[in-house]
Design an enzyme around this catalytic site. Structure first.
Site, PDB file in Angstrom:
ATOM      1  N   HIS A   1      26.795  42.245   5.708  1.00 19.31           N
ATOM      2  CA  HIS A   1      25.678  42.966   5.479  1.00 19.31           C
ATOM      3  C   HIS A   1      25.717  43.075   3.729  1.00 19.31           C
ATOM      4  CE1 HIS A   1      25.180  45.532   9.483  1.00 19.31           C
ATOM      5  NE2 HIS A   1      24.073  44.446   9.138  1.00 19.31           N
TER       6      HIS A   1
ATOM      7  N   HIS B   1      30.087  41.358  12.533  1.00 23.92           N
ATOM      8  CA  HIS B   1      29.354  42.622  13.186  1.00 23.92           C
ATOM      9  C   HIS B   1      30.036  42.632  15.230  1.00 23.92           C
ATOM     10  CE1 HIS B   1      26.529  42.331   9.614  1.00 23.92           C
ATOM     11  NE2 HIS B   1      27.448  43.255   9.378  1.00 23.92           N
TER      12      HIS B   1
ATOM     13  N   HIS C   1      23.720  50.711  14.903  1.00 21.10           N
ATOM     14  CA  HIS C   1      24.696  49.247  14.306  1.00 21.10           C
ATOM     15  C   HIS C   1      24.980  48.270  15.103  1.00 21.10           C
ATOM     16  CE1 HIS C   1      28.055  47.982  11.683  1.00 21.10           C
ATOM     17  NE2 HIS C   1      27.540  48.545  11.035  1.00 21.10           N
TER      18      HIS C   1
ATOM     19  N   GLU D   1      27.666  46.521  14.928  1.00 21.07           N
ATOM     20  CA  GLU D   1      28.979  46.714  15.644  1.00 21.07           C
ATOM     21  C   GLU D   1      28.737  47.739  16.829  1.00 21.07           C
ATOM     22  OE1 GLU D   1      32.916  48.176  14.387  1.00 21.07           O
ATOM     23  OE2 GLU D   1      32.209  47.317  12.914  1.00 21.07           O
TER      24      GLU D   1
ATOM     25  N   THR E   1      35.012  49.996  13.521  1.00 20.60           N
ATOM     26  CA  THR E   1      35.896  49.620  12.275  1.00 20.60           C
ATOM     27  C   THR E   1      35.799  50.299  10.806  1.00 20.60           C
ATOM     28  OG1 THR E   1      34.772  47.387  11.738  1.00 20.60           O
ATOM     29  CG2 THR E   1      36.410  47.928  13.659  1.00 20.60           C
TER      30      THR E   1
ATOM     31  N   CYS F   1      39.617  49.411  10.310  1.00 23.99           N
ATOM     32  CA  CYS F   1      40.431  48.736   9.865  1.00 23.99           C
ATOM     33  C   CYS F   1      41.062  48.860   8.870  1.00 23.99           C
ATOM     34  CB  CYS F   1      39.265  47.456  10.220  1.00 23.99           C
ATOM     35  SG  CYS F   1      38.296  47.369   8.423  1.00 23.99           S
TER      36      CYS F   1
ATOM     37  N   SER G   1      24.831  48.557   5.316  1.00 20.68           N
ATOM     38  CA  SER G   1      26.419  48.423   4.496  1.00 20.68           C
ATOM     39  C   SER G   1      26.664  49.852   4.845  1.00 20.68           C
ATOM     40  CB  SER G   1      26.734  47.735   3.478  1.00 20.68           C
ATOM     41  OG  SER G   1      28.628  47.750   3.876  1.00 20.68           O
TER      42      SER G   1
ATOM     43  N   ASN H   1      30.140  50.472   5.454  1.00 15.89           N
ATOM     44  CA  ASN H   1      31.479  50.604   4.780  1.00 15.89           C
ATOM     45  C   ASN H   1      31.249  51.205   3.435  1.00 15.89           C
ATOM     46  OD1 ASN H   1      32.734  48.179   2.824  1.00 15.89           O
ATOM     47  ND2 ASN H   1      31.732  47.710   4.760  1.00 15.89           N
TER      48      ASN H   1
END
Length: 313
Positions: A45, A78, A128, A130, A169, A199, A227, A229
């Site tokens: 992303h 992802h 999302h 993931e 994660t 993670c 994104s 994160n």
């Protein structure tokens, strides 16, 4: 008179091992197979990264049915539902899976719970990529998604069998702990992961932001609006002493009027943002202020993930 500006550069920041691996997979595939190489979804992303790979010959598509026959295709970092490689096999497409190994570990954990006939609870954000990929490892209805503490307080889960728990994660470490605490309090049959699914890179970047936020008048997170994160880093900064925190994609997005009254600017970058964009923002600040850069490094990272065997020859 030019104003003074102290920049606190958080460390670690920027690319993680999974993102670095995914980008190298696309680059190596282009070397091995030649142009074009198709990529299902954004490989990571970040618009800058995607545009750079597009210039090298990568073609990004939303779904596999947009990929022509007889061309290689790469699945994003992802992760993807099992139906995607199954369809690629049916069409005899050459494909390379760039799923982050840490996401793959979550997939395997979910499968182990399912194989033991344990309902699987996934903490994550609906929609999302993931989360779609993790839920797609199992049959429809086998995974129960819990997004936040509010859902954790109301979700109805079985009590007569162990409950398997996995998480996206890239979540907020603190928010996830709160969700788990509520679920564990309500369901003593909940089996916690042996090791945190969030993670190492997500955890490290959030910890680093917690260190710079109280010292900063503003925190700037370099990353993409899609994104997970990166958005979590903005939230973490706001919750840890710096309400004036924002997400920017690159230097050209910055309205420097927003920095009025800022003497200390904290800067970090999401796990899919290249260091080049950090340097670009720092240089843009140097053009306007007397800049002093201070490095606030929480820990060093030395994780490296190998490329898939099909590309490593």
């Amino acid at each position: 008179m030019t104003k003074d500006l102290t920049i606190l550069l958080a460390g670690p920041r920027g690319f993680c091992a999974g993102v670095d691996r995914a980008i190298h997979i696309v680059e190596r595939a282009l070397e091995k197979f030649g142009k074009p190489v198709y990529v299902r979804h954004e490989i990571v992303h970040n618009k800058f990264v995607v545009d750079s790979l597009r210039e090298k010959g990568a073609v990004f598509v939303d779904e596999l049915d947009q990929v022509p026959d007889n061309v290689p295709v790469i699945f994003s970092a992802h992760g993807v539902p099992k139906s995607v490689p199954a369809e690629a096999d049916r069409r005899s497409l050459t494909y390379v899976d760039a799923t982050c190994p840490l996401v793959s570990k979550v997939h395997r954990a979910a499968e182990r719970h399912f194989d033991r006939e344990h309902p699987v609870v996934l903490i994550g954000h609906e929609g999302h990529p993931e989360v779609i990929g993790t839920m797609g490892q199992l049959p429809d209805g086998a995974v129960i998604l819990v997004e936040d503490t509010e859902q954790a307080q109301t979700v109805e889960l079985p009590r007569d069998v162990p409950l398997g728990l996995v998480t996206q994660t890239t979540l907020s470490v603190d928010d996830t702990k709160d969700v788990i605490a509520i679920l564990k309090d309500r369901y003593d049959n909940l089996e916690l992961p042996k090791k945190e699914d969030i993670c190492y890179a997500t955890t490290n970047r959030q910890t680093a932001v917690k260190l710079i936020a109280p010292k900063s008048d503003m925190v700037m997170v370099i990353g993409a609006p899609n994104s997970s994160n990166s958005k979590r880093l903005v939230e973490v900064a706001r919750l840890n002493g710096c309400e004036r925190s924002m997400l920017v994609q690159r230097a050209s997005d910055i309205n420097f009027d927003d920095l009025d009254g800022v003497a200390t600017l904290g800067i970090t970058a999401g796990a899919s943002a290249p260091e080049l964009l950090v340097e670009e923002v720092v240089e843009a600040c140097r053009l306007r202020y007397n800049v002093t850069v201070k490095f606030e490094t929480f820990t060093k990272e030395d994780v490296i993930f190998k490329l898939p065997a099909s590309l490593s020859d």
